[in-house]
Design an enzyme around this catalytic site. Sequence first.
Site, mmCIF file in Angstrom:
data_model
loop_
_atom_site.group_PDB
_atom_site.id
_atom_site.type_symbol
_atom_site.label_atom_id
_atom_site.label_comp_id
_atom_site.label_asym_id
_atom_site.label_seq_id
_atom_site.Cartn_x
_atom_site.Cartn_y
_atom_site.Cartn_z
ATOM 1 N N HIS A 264 38.066 47.292 41.464
ATOM 2 C CA HIS A 264 38.288 47.975 39.824
ATOM 3 C C HIS A 264 37.602 46.558 39.742
ATOM 4 O O HIS A 264 38.654 45.190 39.593
ATOM 5 C CB HIS A 264 39.113 48.678 39.307
ATOM 6 C CG HIS A 264 40.224 47.611 39.719
ATOM 7 N ND1 HIS A 264 41.542 48.838 39.592
ATOM 8 C CD2 HIS A 264 40.783 46.888 39.728
ATOM 9 C CE1 HIS A 264 42.708 47.852 39.187
ATOM 10 N NE2 HIS A 264 42.517 46.965 39.673
ATOM 11 N N ASN A 265 37.496 46.942 38.709
ATOM 12 C CA ASN A 265 36.756 45.994 37.312
ATOM 13 C C ASN A 265 35.938 44.381 38.656
ATOM 14 O O ASN A 265 35.766 43.623 37.653
ATOM 15 C CB ASN A 265 38.048 45.300 36.510
ATOM 16 C CG ASN A 265 38.405 46.031 36.068
ATOM 17 O OD1 ASN A 265 37.885 46.685 35.658
ATOM 18 N ND2 ASN A 265 39.633 44.783 35.192
#
Length: 357
Positions: A264-265
């Site tokens: 994620h990110n």
Amino acid sequence: MTEPSNQPEVSPVFFPEAQKITIKQIAEWAGAEIVRGDGDLTISGVVPLDAGVAGTLVFIDNPKYLDQLTETHATACLVSKKHLEKVPEGVIPLLAKEPYRSLSKVLAKLYPSAMRPLPATSERGVSAAAFVEDSAVLGEGVIVEAGAVIGAGVVIGAGSVVGPNAVIASNCQLGELCSIGANSSVQHSVLGDRVIIHPNVSLGQDGFGFAMGAGGHIKVPQVGRVVIGNDVEIGAGSCVDRGANRDTIVDDGTKIDNQVQIGHNANIGKHCVIVSQVGISGSATLEDYVVMGGKSGVSGHVRVGMGAQIAGVSAVHEDLAPGGRYGGVPARPIREWFKEITMIRRLAAQGSKKKEN
């Protein structure tokens, strides 16, 4: 009495035979120069060097196969200047700056149907065995195959194909000419044009986010998206987690192999190459044109500079400068890594000699 065999008598052909094309046309497609020979001769297929016969095209890029080049009987060969003198008489040399790239252009012309995944069946349009929400918007020529599910508010651009049993969850957006492979799952995601998603890919599932503590680990809701740029290709079995509080991004032209995990990110730049079994942790950044070898990994919140190359089975724990070549655990400049390996081998050899004495 001999029982009937269940095997087909003739091996199946998955791509139609290439039409006969003149050497002149091949040279034009490849951006190559005909060094000698008759440009009006034709070829009808592309084969490996050791299978070269009359009517076929071969190429040489890796010097490991020079012995095969000298013995080939192909009609023509894509070759760089450094290997030109090794092309035997009777074979037409097609001088190219980058033979492999030139070959890819020729193959794209000869076998256009191999440029993107094909539908699994001959069925066109939306299969009666698919489920499409009424609020979904499908562009002209979209194919939705049997078992696929298209959620509410989904937008799919013209010419895209959604394979069997694939799921496009609510409000996702796909650009034009996308291919979504069988059994893939797309949720919380926005895809650009000409994106290729191979079978069993998962996009937009939860990022791995927990507030850990002695009393148990509290799940942190992941409220970001996955944003995929134009001309991205993602190999079978790979996963891209959605962002926690911002988007996970894979930018234009990046190519991702099978079984890759992107956390994620993460922010993956343009035209990166990520080979099989790579793991990229949450909030890591790969700038444009980064290459990661198989089974390598990047720790969270680390930045890899533009054009950096990371050797296979390496671990990146700190920021890496642009343009460098790195390897090892932890990853460091590749010459430094090679020196360390050489020293360790010498020390090991000295220790063995001492034991023998």
